[in-house]
Enzyme design. Structure first.
Site, PDB file in Angstrom:
ATOM      1  N   PRO A  11     -52.895 161.491  47.325  1.00 33.38           N
ATOM      2  CA  PRO A  11     -52.869 161.025  45.944  1.00 33.38           C
ATOM      3  C   PRO A  11     -54.206 160.536  45.401  1.00 33.38           C
ATOM      4  O   PRO A  11     -54.956 159.852  46.097  1.00 33.38           O
ATOM      5  CB  PRO A  11     -51.855 159.868  45.979  1.00 33.38           C
ATOM      6  CG  PRO A  11     -51.717 159.502  47.406  1.00 33.38           C
ATOM      7  CD  PRO A  11     -51.987 160.748  48.193  1.00 33.38           C
ATOM      8  N   ASN A  12     -54.447 160.915  44.177  1.00 34.69           N
ATOM      9  CA  ASN A  12     -55.609 160.505  43.369  1.00 34.69           C
ATOM     10  C   ASN A  12     -56.924 161.160  43.777  1.00 34.69           C
ATOM     11  O   ASN A  12     -57.942 160.957  43.120  1.00 34.69           O
ATOM     12  CB  ASN A  12     -55.768 158.968  43.368  1.00 34.69           C
ATOM     13  CG  ASN A  12     -54.592 158.289  42.706  1.00 34.69           C
ATOM     14  OD1 ASN A  12     -54.239 158.626  41.579  1.00 34.69           O
ATOM     15  ND2 ASN A  12     -53.970 157.357  43.392  1.00 34.69           N
ATOM     16  N   ARG A  19     -64.364 158.788  38.715  1.00 30.26           N
ATOM     17  CA  ARG A  19     -64.296 157.336  38.598  1.00 30.26           C
ATOM     18  C   ARG A  19     -64.689 156.709  39.934  1.00 30.26           C
ATOM     19  O   ARG A  19     -64.696 157.369  40.957  1.00 30.26           O
ATOM     20  CB  ARG A  19     -62.875 156.897  38.215  1.00 30.26           C
ATOM     21  CG  ARG A  19     -62.425 157.542  36.914  1.00 30.26           C
ATOM     22  CD  ARG A  19     -61.053 157.088  36.529  1.00 30.26           C
ATOM     23  NE  ARG A  19     -61.056 155.661  36.232  1.00 30.26           N
ATOM     24  CZ  ARG A  19     -59.965 154.984  35.879  1.00 30.26           C
ATOM     25  NH1 ARG A  19     -58.825 155.603  35.774  1.00 30.26           N
ATOM     26  NH2 ARG A  19     -60.027 153.700  35.630  1.00 30.26           N
ATOM     27  N   TYR A  24     -66.730 156.416  46.003  1.00 29.10           N
ATOM     28  CA  TYR A  24     -66.379 157.782  46.385  1.00 29.10           C
ATOM     29  C   TYR A  24     -67.428 158.834  46.000  1.00 29.10           C
ATOM     30  O   TYR A  24     -67.254 160.011  46.300  1.00 29.10           O
ATOM     31  CB  TYR A  24     -65.020 158.164  45.775  1.00 29.10           C
ATOM     32  CG  TYR A  24     -63.903 157.221  46.162  1.00 29.10           C
ATOM     33  CD1 TYR A  24     -63.518 157.091  47.496  1.00 29.10           C
ATOM     34  CD2 TYR A  24     -63.254 156.444  45.211  1.00 29.10           C
ATOM     35  CE1 TYR A  24     -62.509 156.217  47.861  1.00 29.10           C
ATOM     36  CE2 TYR A  24     -62.231 155.571  45.566  1.00 29.10           C
ATOM     37  CZ  TYR A  24     -61.867 155.462  46.897  1.00 29.10           C
ATOM     38  OH  TYR A  24     -60.864 154.603  47.262  1.00 29.10           O
ATOM     39  N   ASN A  75     -56.671 164.295  54.375  1.00 32.88           N
ATOM     40  CA  ASN A  75     -57.091 163.019  53.792  1.00 32.88           C
ATOM     41  C   ASN A  75     -55.840 162.457  53.121  1.00 32.88           C
ATOM     42  O   ASN A  75     -55.523 162.833  51.994  1.00 32.88           O
ATOM     43  CB  ASN A  75     -58.213 163.212  52.783  1.00 32.88           C
ATOM     44  CG  ASN A  75     -58.711 161.867  52.241  1.00 32.88           C
ATOM     45  OD1 ASN A  75     -58.029 160.849  52.380  1.00 32.88           O
ATOM     46  ND2 ASN A  75     -59.886 161.867  51.624  1.00 32.88           N
ATOM     47  N   ALA A  78     -54.145 157.001  49.894  1.00 30.74           N
ATOM     48  CA  ALA A  78     -53.396 155.738  49.956  1.00 30.74           C
ATOM     49  C   ALA A  78     -52.182 155.813  50.886  1.00 30.74           C
ATOM     50  O   ALA A  78     -51.741 154.778  51.411  1.00 30.74           O
ATOM     51  CB  ALA A  78     -52.953 155.337  48.554  1.00 30.74           C
ATOM     52  N   GLU A  99     -57.800 163.396  60.766  1.00 29.65           N
ATOM     53  CA  GLU A  99     -57.658 162.554  59.562  1.00 29.65           C
ATOM     54  C   GLU A  99     -59.068 162.288  59.024  1.00 29.65           C
ATOM     55  O   GLU A  99     -59.989 161.982  59.787  1.00 29.65           O
ATOM     56  CB  GLU A  99     -56.974 161.232  59.901  1.00 29.65           C
ATOM     57  CG  GLU A  99     -56.890 160.309  58.679  1.00 29.65           C
ATOM     58  CD  GLU A  99     -56.050 159.076  58.923  1.00 29.65           C
ATOM     59  OE1 GLU A  99     -54.991 159.187  59.573  1.00 29.65           O
ATOM     60  OE2 GLU A  99     -56.469 157.990  58.465  1.00 29.65           O
ATOM     61  N   HIS A 101     -61.536 160.571  55.811  1.00 31.19           N
ATOM     62  CA  HIS A 101     -61.726 159.740  54.626  1.00 31.19           C
ATOM     63  C   HIS A 101     -63.176 159.871  54.170  1.00 31.19           C
ATOM     64  O   HIS A 101     -64.090 159.852  55.001  1.00 31.19           O
ATOM     65  CB  HIS A 101     -61.424 158.273  54.929  1.00 31.19           C
ATOM     66  CG  HIS A 101     -60.005 158.054  55.354  1.00 31.19           C
ATOM     67  ND1 HIS A 101     -58.974 157.969  54.457  1.00 31.19           N
ATOM     68  CD2 HIS A 101     -59.442 157.937  56.583  1.00 31.19           C
ATOM     69  CE1 HIS A 101     -57.834 157.801  55.111  1.00 31.19           C
ATOM     70  NE2 HIS A 101     -58.095 157.787  56.405  1.00 31.19           N
ATOM     71  N   ARG A 108     -63.867 148.547  54.232  1.00 36.83           N
ATOM     72  CA  ARG A 108     -63.222 148.295  52.934  1.00 36.83           C
ATOM     73  C   ARG A 108     -62.422 146.985  52.974  1.00 36.83           C
ATOM     74  O   ARG A 108     -62.349 146.314  53.988  1.00 36.83           O
ATOM     75  CB  ARG A 108     -62.297 149.473  52.575  1.00 36.83           C
ATOM     76  CG  ARG A 108     -62.970 150.834  52.458  1.00 36.83           C
ATOM     77  CD  ARG A 108     -63.738 151.005  51.163  1.00 36.83           C
ATOM     78  NE  ARG A 108     -62.921 150.772  49.973  1.00 36.83           N
ATOM     79  CZ  ARG A 108     -62.110 151.672  49.418  1.00 36.83           C
ATOM     80  NH1 ARG A 108     -62.008 152.873  49.945  1.00 36.83           N
ATOM     81  NH2 ARG A 108     -61.422 151.386  48.338  1.00 36.83           N
TER      82      ARG A 108
HETATM   83  O1  CA2 Z   1     -62.196 157.422  51.337  1.00 40.82           O
HETATM   84  C1  CA2 Z   1     -61.204 158.146  51.239  1.00 40.82           C
HETATM   85  O2  CA2 Z   1     -61.235 159.366  51.345  1.00 40.82           O
HETATM   86  C2  CA2 Z   1     -59.845 157.500  50.904  1.00 40.82           C
HETATM   87  O3  CA2 Z   1     -58.827 158.221  51.607  1.00 40.82           O
HETATM   88  C3  CA2 Z   1     -59.658 157.609  49.411  1.00 40.82           C
HETATM   89  C4  CA2 Z   1     -58.397 156.907  48.922  1.00 40.82           C
HETATM   90  C5  CA2 Z   1     -58.334 155.484  49.409  1.00 40.82           C
HETATM   91  O4  CA2 Z   1     -57.061 154.916  49.087  1.00 40.82           O
HETATM   92  C6  CA2 Z   1     -58.533 155.399  50.895  1.00 40.82           C
HETATM   93  O5  CA2 Z   1     -58.594 154.038  51.239  1.00 40.82           O
HETATM   94  C7  CA2 Z   1     -59.812 156.061  51.338  1.00 40.82           C
HETATM   95  C8  CA2 Z   1     -58.339 156.849  47.407  1.00 40.82           C
HETATM   96  C9  CA2 Z   1     -58.526 158.144  46.724  1.00 40.82           C
HETATM   97  C10 CA2 Z   1     -58.568 157.897  45.249  1.00 40.82           C
HETATM   98  O6  CA2 Z   1     -59.794 158.379  44.773  1.00 40.82           O
HETATM   99  C11 CA2 Z   1     -60.176 157.982  43.563  1.00 40.82           C
HETATM  100  C12 CA2 Z   1     -61.330 158.562  43.103  1.00 40.82           C
HETATM  101  C13 CA2 Z   1     -61.801 158.219  41.882  1.00 40.82           C
HETATM  102  C14 CA2 Z   1     -61.134 157.276  41.121  1.00 40.82           C
HETATM  103  C15 CA2 Z   1     -59.981 156.691  41.587  1.00 40.82           C
HETATM  104  C16 CA2 Z   1     -59.491 157.051  42.823  1.00 40.82           C
END
Ligand code: CA2
Length: 147
Positions: A11-12, A19, A24, A75, A78, A99, A101, A108
């Protein structure tokens, strides 16, 4: 036979590059997919690259990978921190699972620190930014060849 690697994104991750660039980065998921496709061509492997915001869809795709892939990169985003359904699906795969990230989840906040899906992974890569996907692809080929 040509090796088949599936990359799944949770997700996301479709928002990558749009963003929160301080966490990221600025690379979009489309650009990451293009990087992976180029590397897959050079490695001579078949690549499937997908993203979903829905837990059940990810479970379906992991199950599908039992037949359609020799190794899986995921990946879980969340869902890493709460999805027992993904843990069960990853454990049932019977193939190498990496896995991945983009960020270093260990550096974090408390909410993003403890991945439960890692317990079902063969290996975990985090903190390498978008390059982590390419590193994971090479590692997945290594693991798939090892059997
Ligand atoms: O670092 C990663 O790849 C994560 O899996 C990304 C997830 C986060 O919940 C993990 O802790 C680490 C979040 C992905 C959402 O990505 C966004 C990118 C831009 C704006 C909002 C969210």
């Amino acid at each position: 036979m040509t090796l088949r690697i599936t990359i799944l994104n949770g997700p996301n991750l479709n928002l990558l590059g749009t963003r929160e660039p301080h966490i990221y980065g600025l690379t979009t998921l489309g650009e990451i997919e293009a990087m992976c496709a180029e590397r897959a061509r050079a490695l001579g492997i078949t690549l499937t690259f997908r993203q979903s915001n829905h837990e059940g869809v990810l479970v379906d795709w992991i199950q599908e990978a039992r037949e359609s892939a020799d190794a899986l990169i995921i990946n879980p985003a969340a869902y890493s921190f709460r999805s027992v359904a993904l843990v069960d699906a990853m454990k049932a795969l019977g193939k190498p699972v990496i896995e991945l990230h983009v960020s270093n989840i260990h550096a974090r906040d408390e909410l993003h620190r403890h991945s439960i899906t890692s317990s079902a992974a063969t290996a975990v890569i985090c903190g390498l930014g978008p390059y982590g996907y390419v590193a994971a692809l090479e590692a997945a080929v290594h693991l798939a060849k090892r059997g």
